[in-house]
Design a protein around this motif. Sequence first.
Motif, PDB file in Angstrom:
ATOM      1  N   LYS A 342       0.818  -1.216   0.000  1.00 21.22           N
ATOM      2  CA  LYS A 342       0.000   0.000   0.000  1.00 21.22           C
ATOM      3  C   LYS A 342       0.849   1.262   0.000  1.00 21.22           C
ATOM      4  O   LYS A 342       0.454   2.289  -0.559  1.00 21.22           O
ATOM      5  N   LYS A 343       2.031   1.189   0.623  1.00 22.65           N
ATOM      6  CA  LYS A 343       2.863   2.392   0.742  1.00 22.65           C
ATOM      7  C   LYS A 343       3.588   2.735  -0.558  1.00 22.65           C
ATOM      8  O   LYS A 343       4.182   3.811  -0.663  1.00 22.65           O
ATOM      9  N   PHE A 344       3.555   1.840  -1.549  1.00 22.58           N
ATOM     10  CA  PHE A 344       4.243   2.096  -2.819  1.00 22.58           C
ATOM     11  C   PHE A 344       3.549   3.225  -3.579  1.00 22.58           C
ATOM     12  O   PHE A 344       2.339   3.427  -3.438  1.00 22.58           O
ATOM     13  N   PRO A 345       4.273   3.924  -4.441  1.00 21.96           N
ATOM     14  CA  PRO A 345       3.625   4.893  -5.334  1.00 21.96           C
ATOM     15  C   PRO A 345       2.590   4.184  -6.203  1.00 21.96           C
ATOM     16  O   PRO A 345       2.781   3.013  -6.557  1.00 21.96           O
ATOM     17  N   PRO A 346       1.500   4.840  -6.536  1.00 29.22           N
ATOM     18  CA  PRO A 346       0.465   4.208  -7.363  1.00 29.22           C
ATOM     19  C   PRO A 346       1.051   3.656  -8.663  1.00 29.22           C
ATOM     20  O   PRO A 346       1.795   4.344  -9.361  1.00 29.22           O
ATOM     21  N   GLY A 347       0.742   2.398  -8.956  1.00 30.17           N
ATOM     22  CA  GLY A 347       1.186   1.788 -10.202  1.00 30.17           C
ATOM     23  C   GLY A 347       2.491   1.024 -10.119  1.00 30.17           C
ATOM     24  O   GLY A 347       2.867   0.345 -11.074  1.00 30.17           O
ATOM     25  N   MET A 348       3.211   1.116  -9.001  1.00 32.28           N
ATOM     26  CA  MET A 348       4.496   0.425  -8.913  1.00 32.28           C
ATOM     27  C   MET A 348       4.318  -1.020  -8.437  1.00 32.28           C
ATOM     28  O   MET A 348       3.686  -1.276  -7.416  1.00 32.28           O
ATOM     29  N   PHE A 349       4.893  -1.941  -9.199  1.00 32.74           N
ATOM     30  CA  PHE A 349       4.940  -3.355  -8.824  1.00 32.74           C
ATOM     31  C   PHE A 349       6.404  -3.785  -8.772  1.00 32.74           C
ATOM     32  O   PHE A 349       7.244  -3.268  -9.521  1.00 32.74           O
ATOM     33  N   THR A 350       6.693  -4.730  -7.897  1.00 31.67           N
ATOM     34  CA  THR A 350       8.074  -5.166  -7.748  1.00 31.67           C
ATOM     35  C   THR A 350       8.125  -6.641  -7.351  1.00 31.67           C
ATOM     36  O   THR A 350       7.088  -7.295  -7.189  1.00 31.67           O
ATOM     37  N   CYS A 351       9.334  -7.153  -7.186  1.00 29.74           N
ATOM     38  CA  CYS A 351       9.518  -8.544  -6.774  1.00 29.74           C
ATOM     39  C   CYS A 351       9.062  -8.720  -5.321  1.00 29.74           C
ATOM     40  O   CYS A 351       9.181  -7.807  -4.509  1.00 29.74           O
ATOM     41  N   LEU A 352       8.575  -9.894  -4.996  1.00 28.48           N
ATOM     42  CA  LEU A 352       8.232 -10.200  -3.615  1.00 28.48           C
ATOM     43  C   LEU A 352       9.509 -10.342  -2.802  1.00 28.48           C
ATOM     44  O   LEU A 352      10.566 -10.725  -3.327  1.00 28.48           O
ATOM     45  N   ALA A 353       9.418 -10.054  -1.502  1.00 28.08           N
ATOM     46  CA  ALA A 353      10.608 -10.105  -0.654  1.00 28.08           C
ATOM     47  C   ALA A 353      10.194 -10.352   0.791  1.00 28.08           C
ATOM     48  O   ALA A 353       9.037 -10.128   1.169  1.00 28.08           O
ATOM     49  N   GLY A 354      11.149 -10.802   1.594  1.00 28.96           N
ATOM     50  CA  GLY A 354      10.872 -11.013   3.012  1.00 28.96           C
ATOM     51  C   GLY A 354      12.127 -11.430   3.767  1.00 28.96           C
ATOM     52  O   GLY A 354      13.099 -11.910   3.172  1.00 28.96           O
ATOM     53  N   PHE A 355      12.113 -11.239   5.072  1.00 31.38           N
ATOM     54  CA  PHE A 355      13.264 -11.556   5.904  1.00 31.38           C
ATOM     55  C   PHE A 355      13.440 -13.069   6.056  1.00 31.38           C
ATOM     56  O   PHE A 355      12.455 -13.814   6.166  1.00 31.38           O
ATOM     57  N   VAL A 356      14.696 -13.489   6.080  1.00 33.75           N
ATOM     58  CA  VAL A 356      15.019 -14.883   6.363  1.00 33.75           C
ATOM     59  C   VAL A 356      14.856 -15.112   7.863  1.00 33.75           C
ATOM     60  O   VAL A 356      15.331 -14.313   8.675  1.00 33.75           O
ATOM     61  N   GLU A 357      14.185 -16.194   8.241  1.00 35.03           N
ATOM     62  CA  GLU A 357      13.976 -16.488   9.651  1.00 35.03           C
ATOM     63  C   GLU A 357      15.134 -17.317  10.213  1.00 35.03           C
ATOM     64  O   GLU A 357      15.858 -17.977   9.453  1.00 35.03           O
ATOM     65  N   PRO A 358      15.329 -17.290  11.534  1.00 32.25           N
ATOM     66  CA  PRO A 358      16.400 -18.095  12.138  1.00 32.25           C
ATOM     67  C   PRO A 358      16.265 -19.573  11.783  1.00 32.25           C
ATOM     68  O   PRO A 358      15.154 -20.128  11.787  1.00 32.25           O
ATOM     69  N   GLY A 359      17.388 -20.197  11.444  1.00 34.12           N
ATOM     70  CA  GLY A 359      17.387 -21.620  11.127  1.00 34.12           C
ATOM     71  C   GLY A 359      16.779 -21.953   9.785  1.00 34.12           C
ATOM     72  O   GLY A 359      16.429 -23.111   9.529  1.00 34.12           O
ATOM     73  N   GLU A 360      16.666 -20.969   8.889  1.00 36.23           N
ATOM     74  CA  GLU A 360      16.007 -21.173   7.603  1.00 36.23           C
ATOM     75  C   GLU A 360      17.003 -20.981   6.467  1.00 36.23           C
ATOM     76  O   GLU A 360      17.841 -20.082   6.504  1.00 36.23           O
ATOM     77  N   THR A 361      16.920 -21.833   5.453  1.00 36.49           N
ATOM     78  CA  THR A 361      17.770 -21.670   4.281  1.00 36.49           C
ATOM     79  C   THR A 361      17.210 -20.569   3.386  1.00 36.49           C
ATOM     80  O   THR A 361      16.035 -20.179   3.497  1.00 36.49           O
ATOM     81  N   ILE A 362      18.047 -20.076   2.477  1.00 35.06           N
ATOM     82  CA  ILE A 362      17.596 -19.071   1.518  1.00 35.06           C
ATOM     83  C   ILE A 362      16.460 -19.637   0.673  1.00 35.06           C
ATOM     84  O   ILE A 362      15.433 -18.974   0.456  1.00 35.06           O
ATOM     85  N   GLU A 363      16.631 -20.878   0.198  1.00 37.68           N
ATOM     86  CA  GLU A 363      15.611 -21.483  -0.675  1.00 37.68           C
ATOM     87  C   GLU A 363      14.268 -21.619   0.042  1.00 37.68           C
ATOM     88  O   GLU A 363      13.208 -21.312  -0.522  1.00 37.68           O
ATOM     89  N   ASP A 364      14.311 -22.071   1.302  1.00 35.92           N
ATOM     90  CA  ASP A 364      13.064 -22.238   2.048  1.00 35.92           C
ATOM     91  C   ASP A 364      12.424 -20.891   2.371  1.00 35.92           C
ATOM     92  O   ASP A 364      11.194 -20.776   2.406  1.00 35.92           O
ATOM     93  N   ALA A 365      13.258 -19.883   2.602  1.00 32.20           N
ATOM     94  CA  ALA A 365      12.715 -18.543   2.856  1.00 32.20           C
ATOM     95  C   ALA A 365      11.984 -18.022   1.623  1.00 32.20           C
ATOM     96  O   ALA A 365      10.911 -17.417   1.726  1.00 32.20           O
ATOM     97  N   VAL A 366      12.558 -18.251   0.445  1.00 32.89           N
ATOM     98  CA  VAL A 366      11.899 -17.852  -0.807  1.00 32.89           C
ATOM     99  C   VAL A 366      10.543 -18.531  -0.920  1.00 32.89           C
ATOM    100  O   VAL A 366       9.520 -17.883  -1.189  1.00 32.89           O
ATOM    101  N   ARG A 367      10.522 -19.844  -0.717  1.00 31.43           N
ATOM    102  CA  ARG A 367       9.262 -20.599  -0.869  1.00 31.43           C
ATOM    103  C   ARG A 367       8.227 -20.151   0.163  1.00 31.43           C
ATOM    104  O   ARG A 367       7.041 -19.990  -0.166  1.00 31.43           O
ATOM    105  N   ARG A 368       8.663 -19.934   1.398  1.00 30.76           N
ATOM    106  CA  ARG A 368       7.724 -19.535   2.446  1.00 30.76           C
ATOM    107  C   ARG A 368       7.138 -18.153   2.157  1.00 30.76           C
ATOM    108  O   ARG A 368       5.917 -17.952   2.262  1.00 30.76           O
ATOM    109  N   GLU A 369       7.989 -17.199   1.815  1.00 35.40           N
ATOM    110  CA  GLU A 369       7.511 -15.832   1.597  1.00 35.40           C
ATOM    111  C   GLU A 369       6.534 -15.740   0.424  1.00 35.40           C
ATOM    112  O   GLU A 369       5.528 -15.039   0.501  1.00 35.40           O
TER     113      GLU A 369
END
Length: 461
Positions: A342-369
């Motif tokens: 919601k905070k993005f400028p109107p019309g802007m779309f981007t890649c999904l993203a999220g923080f890696v959790e403790p004990g989590e691999t990069i690949e699993d973080a991607v899938r979870r997010e």
Amino acid sequence: MTALKRLHQDIISQLHNSAAVGDAAKLKALLSRYPSLINVAADNGWTALMYGARNGHLEVVQILLEERCDRSIFNKSRQTALDIAKLWGYKHIANLLANVKDGQVPNFLSNEVKEYENYFGLTLLDRRSDKRTDSKWLSKKQSHPTTVYILFSNLSPLVTLGGGIESPQQPEVKLCRLYHKDVKQYMNQTEGGTLIFLGVELQFHMNLLAACNGRVLQEDDRLVAWFALSIDSASAEKFKQEHEDCYFLHPPMPALLQLPEKEAGVVAQARSVLAWHNRYRFCPTCGSATKTEEGGYKKSCLKEDCPSLQGVHNTSYPRVDPVVIMQVIHPDGNHCLLGRQKKFPPGMFTCLAGFVEPGETIEDAVRREVKEEAGVKVGPVQYVSCQPWPMPSSLMIGCLAVAVSTEIKVDKNEIEDARWFTREQVMEVLIKGNQHSFFVPPRQAIAHQLIKHWIGMNANL
């Protein structure tokens, strides 16, 4: 032709037609009654599997493979169903026909990982972490006439305007490089003052001879040290009055994206460490006061029996928060998933993203997010590049992720919207600059580079 033969041809025609138009229900019904016709070819040598592959019907191909059709049959043009899927760009079907199993890399993901240079990732400096524990060397460099200081107030760097190299008429935002004589009165502040050793810049310029009063330069003199100095708001106001050609660059975004790339890397380093000092003013273990060591890269508790003094603790050193950011690719290889907050400028779309959790691999973080935010399941994940992001101290880990489901179910608590965009739609934005329907982040953001990377991937297998 006998009635029985005409019926036989009619059933084959129905079978091929249902495969060609993607009518999975009718295909299943026909195969249940006439299983022996699964590999029968038309006059042109085409089988039901080839028709399904030609038109990109994944479910049809899956049904035929489950019924153990023969994928090795050639048509009269010496093509298999796999050849046909490749020719028409249906990469998800090509991977299925090539027997790419779960966990294996799809054909449209390259096995070669190129090293990318992202904004905030380049720098002018060699960090020389070996010098951080040399207190005598640091003290000497602080007052050396060639040492460079960059000033911060509330995490905003002091900058000035200069002529751009490519466009001299257009002013370029650059770091204001100061020297010991400019900042010495601010270096002993007890409130808000923090000094960080950033590294060294090798210099061989003749103007250093003058700075060193004409004496012969020793090897150590060629190591021009850089420090970041944070000062309080009152001192910042006083400094601006004395140096009218300089100003503090804030708010941090998108203002920081105006800096030259190598200076942006210096700011990323300095801002992240200074932000750590701002957030951890006391010992996180016992709450006692701390002392700063190792050129600003360590805080030690002043309480003698504090557990943080025993062993190595990440609370004593600047932290970096890993964030996965992913270009999610549709199973067909020709669509990508982009979302917006919601905070993005109107019309802007981007890649999904999220923080890696403790004990989590990069690949699993991607899938979870991706599953949490958009409801889409992800299979293979491939690392592309990373980017320091000093807001205040994240490391953006850029990946490609191949979806294995396509239905979007947006979590409104996470994002506002998510959509599949075609390659052509994205190319209109990136290459042609047509931003009427939507737009993506600027080139300095790793999201832009991930999207551009996907666009640059070969559309044909």
